[in-house]
Design an enzyme around this catalytic site. Structure first.
Site, PDB file in Angstrom:
ATOM      1  N   GLU A 157       2.403   5.719   1.722  1.00 16.57           N
ATOM      2  CA  GLU A 157       2.857   7.169   1.689  1.00 16.57           C
ATOM      3  C   GLU A 157       2.892   7.631   3.112  1.00 16.57           C
ATOM      4  O   GLU A 157       1.668   7.534   3.673  1.00 16.57           O
ATOM      5  CB  GLU A 157       2.272   7.838   0.736  1.00 16.57           C
ATOM      6  CG  GLU A 157       2.617   7.532  -0.582  1.00 16.57           C
ATOM      7  CD  GLU A 157       2.284   8.167  -1.804  1.00 16.57           C
ATOM      8  OE1 GLU A 157       1.774   9.319  -1.606  1.00 16.57           O
ATOM      9  OE2 GLU A 157       2.124   7.350  -2.830  1.00 16.57           O
ATOM     10  N   CYS A 162      -1.889   3.849  -5.609  1.00 15.09           N
ATOM     11  CA  CYS A 162      -1.957   2.407  -5.815  1.00 15.09           C
ATOM     12  C   CYS A 162      -3.084   1.693  -5.655  1.00 15.09           C
ATOM     13  O   CYS A 162      -3.483   1.128  -6.508  1.00 15.09           O
ATOM     14  CB  CYS A 162      -1.115   2.124  -4.467  1.00 15.09           C
ATOM     15  SG  CYS A 162       0.729   2.148  -4.750  1.00 15.09           S
TER      16      CYS A 162
HETATM   17  C1  UDX Z   1       6.075   2.288  -7.116  1.00 12.32           C
HETATM   18  C2  UDX Z   1       6.247   1.017  -8.147  1.00 12.32           C
HETATM   19  O1  UDX Z   1       7.309   0.970  -8.737  1.00 12.32           O
HETATM   20  C3  UDX Z   1       5.019   0.679  -8.501  1.00 12.32           C
HETATM   21  O2  UDX Z   1       4.936  -0.403  -9.344  1.00 12.32           O
HETATM   22  C4  UDX Z   1       4.065   0.621  -7.490  1.00 12.32           C
HETATM   23  O3  UDX Z   1       2.804   0.139  -7.932  1.00 12.32           O
HETATM   24  C5  UDX Z   1       3.921   1.934  -6.744  1.00 12.32           C
HETATM   25  O4  UDX Z   1       5.160   2.490  -6.416  1.00 12.32           O
HETATM   26  P1  UDX Z   1       6.523   4.894  -7.293  1.00 12.32           P
HETATM   27  O5  UDX Z   1       7.968   4.770  -6.456  1.00 12.32           O
HETATM   28  O6  UDX Z   1       5.677   5.515  -6.765  1.00 12.32           O
HETATM   29  O7  UDX Z   1       6.227   3.474  -8.151  1.00 12.32           O
HETATM   30  O8  UDX Z   1       7.060   5.581  -8.731  1.00 12.32           O
HETATM   31  P2  UDX Z   1       7.472   6.804  -9.062  1.00 12.32           P
HETATM   32  O9  UDX Z   1       7.518   7.985  -7.746  1.00 12.32           O
HETATM   33  O10 UDX Z   1       7.073   7.417 -10.305  1.00 12.32           O
HETATM   34  O11 UDX Z   1       8.945   6.469  -9.500  1.00 12.32           O
HETATM   35  C6  UDX Z   1       9.791   6.009 -10.650  1.00 12.32           C
HETATM   36  C7  UDX Z   1      10.886   6.679 -10.614  1.00 12.32           C
HETATM   37  O12 UDX Z   1      11.563   5.788 -11.708  1.00 12.32           O
HETATM   38  C8  UDX Z   1      11.121   7.986 -11.142  1.00 12.32           C
HETATM   39  O13 UDX Z   1      12.203   8.724 -10.289  1.00 12.32           O
HETATM   40  C9  UDX Z   1      11.445   7.672 -12.529  1.00 12.32           C
HETATM   41  O14 UDX Z   1      12.098   8.791 -12.916  1.00 12.32           O
HETATM   42  C10 UDX Z   1      12.389   6.663 -12.603  1.00 12.32           C
HETATM   43  N1  UDX Z   1      12.424   5.778 -13.821  1.00 12.32           N
HETATM   44  C11 UDX Z   1      11.218   5.297 -14.546  1.00 12.32           C
HETATM   45  C12 UDX Z   1      13.745   5.395 -14.103  1.00 12.32           C
HETATM   46  O15 UDX Z   1      14.755   5.684 -13.593  1.00 12.32           O
HETATM   47  N2  UDX Z   1      14.019   4.658 -15.460  1.00 12.32           N
HETATM   48  C13 UDX Z   1      12.725   4.284 -16.117  1.00 12.32           C
HETATM   49  O16 UDX Z   1      13.083   3.797 -17.022  1.00 12.32           O
HETATM   50  C14 UDX Z   1      11.475   4.780 -15.762  1.00 12.32           C
HETATM   51  C1  UDX Z   2      -1.499   1.465  -0.059  1.00 15.04           C
HETATM   52  C2  UDX Z   2      -1.398   0.094   0.803  1.00 15.04           C
HETATM   53  O1  UDX Z   2      -1.854   0.477   2.125  1.00 15.04           O
HETATM   54  C3  UDX Z   2       0.098  -0.144   0.806  1.00 15.04           C
HETATM   55  O2  UDX Z   2       0.132  -1.368   1.454  1.00 15.04           O
HETATM   56  C4  UDX Z   2       0.590  -0.259  -0.807  1.00 15.04           C
HETATM   57  O3  UDX Z   2       1.657  -0.844  -1.017  1.00 15.04           O
HETATM   58  C5  UDX Z   2       0.098   1.068  -1.550  1.00 15.04           C
HETATM   59  O4  UDX Z   2      -1.111   1.441  -1.411  1.00 15.04           O
HETATM   60  P1  UDX Z   2      -1.503   4.117   0.396  1.00 15.04           P
HETATM   61  O5  UDX Z   2      -1.979   4.324  -0.953  1.00 15.04           O
HETATM   62  O6  UDX Z   2      -0.098   5.089   0.504  1.00 15.04           O
HETATM   63  O7  UDX Z   2      -1.039   2.771   0.783  1.00 15.04           O
HETATM   64  O8  UDX Z   2      -2.522   4.754   1.533  1.00 15.04           O
HETATM   65  P2  UDX Z   2      -3.440   3.888   2.594  1.00 15.04           P
HETATM   66  O9  UDX Z   2      -3.196   4.098   3.772  1.00 15.04           O
HETATM   67  O10 UDX Z   2      -3.489   2.551   2.199  1.00 15.04           O
HETATM   68  O11 UDX Z   2      -4.785   4.702   2.087  1.00 15.04           O
HETATM   69  C6  UDX Z   2      -5.231   4.519   0.575  1.00 15.04           C
HETATM   70  C7  UDX Z   2      -6.680   5.146   0.669  1.00 15.04           C
HETATM   71  O12 UDX Z   2      -7.763   4.367   1.403  1.00 15.04           O
HETATM   72  C8  UDX Z   2      -6.682   6.400   1.293  1.00 15.04           C
HETATM   73  O13 UDX Z   2      -7.255   7.485   0.068  1.00 15.04           O
HETATM   74  C9  UDX Z   2      -7.242   6.613   2.443  1.00 15.04           C
HETATM   75  O14 UDX Z   2      -8.163   7.846   2.829  1.00 15.04           O
HETATM   76  C10 UDX Z   2      -8.343   5.472   2.050  1.00 15.04           C
HETATM   77  N1  UDX Z   2      -8.789   4.742   3.155  1.00 15.04           N
HETATM   78  C11 UDX Z   2      -8.084   4.119   4.067  1.00 15.04           C
HETATM   79  C12 UDX Z   2     -10.097   4.850   3.619  1.00 15.04           C
HETATM   80  O15 UDX Z   2     -10.919   5.568   2.955  1.00 15.04           O
HETATM   81  N2  UDX Z   2     -10.601   4.207   4.828  1.00 15.04           N
HETATM   82  C13 UDX Z   2      -9.751   3.370   5.522  1.00 15.04           C
HETATM   83  O16 UDX Z   2     -10.135   2.790   6.370  1.00 15.04           O
HETATM   84  C14 UDX Z   2      -8.266   3.217   5.275  1.00 15.04           C
END
Ligand code: UDX
Ligand code: UDX
Length: 430
Positions: free
Chosen positions: A153, A258
């Site tokens: 993100e 995640c």
């Molecule tokens: C994603 C991946 O799908 C998840 O497996 C991964 O580990 C993290 O990122 P993310 O995109 O963050 O999830 O999820 P979210 O923002 O909750 O979006 C899911 C979307 O799917 C929502 O907009 C929801 O309304 C939609 N949805 C859900 C459908 O359209 N149909 C469904 O049956 C369920």
């Molecule tokens: C993560 C993965 O990096 C990405 O590849 C996956 O698909 C989704 O999950 P995200 O959760 O968006 O991405 O953030 P990321 O930048 O990985 O950080 C995760 C968490 O770890 C944060 O809370 C961050 O503050 C923490 N972090 C990261 C630490 O505490 N120390 C570090 O050195 C790096």
């Protein structure tokens, strides 16, 4: 070659994937059950905070459409990406109902050859299940692919268009060629493997990164006791190419939508396969402990100065996002609220989401970082927003009742702050 693609689920991953594929020239239809979201997207309003997404969407809007009509989207597309959420259940197991629903909805509409690509993070075997489920409805040839996402993100667009690698779990030549074609404009190593290995790569990658963070946090705790400096230790080990410098920032632990979910997920997958993943269980415990230790430090300071007002800078689980899901900041504030302290907090973009997560008790959401430090007995930084580095710290000190600064992300250097008269403490710093 331009491909016709449907994206099922238009959340963080779905919207980024759809937009980036439109940018690459494909014809994309994004589907979501949420009608309000789709209406907004059709008017060009993006429901999430993700830098760069709006610009691309505006520029390539001719290549992308938004709808709630899954049936029509599947009919018009050759490749269907599943991007619905797979959150954690309360017991840590993976909630698969949205995924199952999406597969069944798709299965009912398949009438000719389709490639069904899964991007959601799912347990090993979900691809196999998908294959069987679609066969119940459609008897001719189709392909199931696992193509996990590694989007962070805040840099999701860049992560999609300039990835370290692209993983394609595929069992037949035709689908392999189509997938390679979809990503042909992206310069990155493409790993072709079987569906199950691809599914596991996603979990293994996140689990390894979380392990790195918990490891450096434990080293930081030893540094504190040994009067060593974790930043130097991290630099010293990170230059070893076998280790690498990234994800070695000590602090108050990892959060987000995640890491916590996927680590719990992998532990559950292991349990299901009758294997006890001891290391990962410890990774989770270390992460939780890191937040408890931070609260202890705050408590100690408040006792020393006989105060009860805490300023918290940051609410998001990391900078450049408004996401507070499993944010260490939220966990720390909840623990402090239980202890009846007074909280004054500021975050550049995550306040709205945080208000939904936090109890209303003893908390004030402030409009700027200065308002938040006013009359505070301790300043606790929990999200390292770049704007904090730009602040006039002289002014910050003047506004505080007691100049105690706990830096939970090692964003500042102690020397300069000590010169200004702060009592500064980072995580694992000398
Ligand atoms: C994603 C991946 O799908 C998840 O497996 C991964 O580990 C993290 O990122 P993310 O995109 O963050 O999830 O999820 P979210 O923002 O909750 O979006 C899911 C979307 O799917 C929502 O907009 C929801 O309304 C939609 N949805 C859900 C459908 O359209 N149909 C469904 O049956 C369920
Ligand atoms: C993560 C993965 O990096 C990405 O590849 C996956 O698909 C989704 O999950 P995200 O959760 O968006 O991405 O953030 P990321 O930048 O990985 O950080 C995760 C968490 O770890 C944060 O809370 C961050 O503050 C923490 N972090 C990261 C630490 O505490 N120390 C570090 O050195 C790096």
């Amino acid at each position: 070659m331009k491909r016709k693609i449907a994206i099922i689920g238009t959340g963080y991953v779905g919207l980024t994937t759809g937009t980036a594929l439109a940018y690459l020239g494909h014809k994309v239809i994004c589907v979501d059950k949420n009608n309000v979201k789709i209406k907004k997207l059709r008017r060009g309003i993006i429901p999430i905070y993700e830098p760069g997404l709006d610009k691309i969407l505006k520029k390539h809007h001719k290549n992308i459409d938004f709808t709630t009509d899954l049936k029509d989207a599947v009919k018009k597309s050759e490749v269907i990406f599943i991007c619905v959420g797979t959150p954690s259940k309360k017991d840590g197991r993976i909630e698969m109902k949205y995924f199952h629903l999406a597969v069944r909805d798709i299965a009912k509409e398949v009438q000719d050859y389709k490639v069904i690509v899964n991007k959601s993070t799912v347990p090993v075997g979900a691809g196999e299940w998908t294959q069987k489920e679609i066969k119940k409805y459609y008897k001719s040839k189709f392909s199931v692919v696992s193509n996990p996402e590694f989007l962070r993100e805040g840099s999701a667009v860049k992560d999609f268009l300039e990835p370290d690698r692209i993983i394609i779990g595929v069992e037949d030549e035709k689908a392999k060629e189509i997938m390679l074609d979809i990503y042909s404009l992206i310069k990155a190593p493409k790993i072709i493997t079987d569906v199950k290995s691809a599914e596991l790569i996603k979990y293994a990658a996140n689990a390894f990164l979380a392990t790195k963070i918990s490891f450096i946090n434990e080293i930081a705790n030893i540094c504190e006791r040994a009067k060593a400096d974790v930043k130097k230790v991290a630099e010293g080990i990170g230059l070893d190419k076998r280790i690498g410098p990234k994800f070695l920032n000590a602090g108050i632990g990892y959060g987000g939508s995640c890491f916590p979910k996927d680590i719990d997920g992998l532990i559950q997958i292991a349990n299901y396969k009758k294997y006890n993943f001891q290391l990962l269980n410890a990774v989770v415990k270390v992460n939780e402990n890191q937040q408890k230790l931070f609260v202890q430090k705050i408590k100690k300071i408040l006792k020393r100065v006989n105060g009860n007002t805490i300023c918290i800078w940051g609410l998001a689980f990391k900078p450049n996002t408004d996401d507070v899901r499993k944010s260490p900041a939220i966990e720390i504030i909840k623990q402090l609220q239980k202890l009846n302290y007074k909280i004054q907090t500021y975050d550049p973009v995550a306040v709205e989401n945080a208000t939904k997560e936090l109890p209303k008790k003893n908390i004030k959401f402030c409009k700027n970082p200065f308002e938040a430090v006013k009359n505070a007995d301790v300043l606790a930084l929990v999200t390292e927003w770049p704007e904090f580095s730009e602040l006039d710290m002289r002014k910050v000190k003047k506004l505080m009742r007691h100049p105690y600064f706990l830096d939970g992300r090692n964003q500042f250097e102690s020397k300069e702050l000590k010169k200004l008269g702060f009592y500064y403490e980072g995580i694992g710093r000398r």
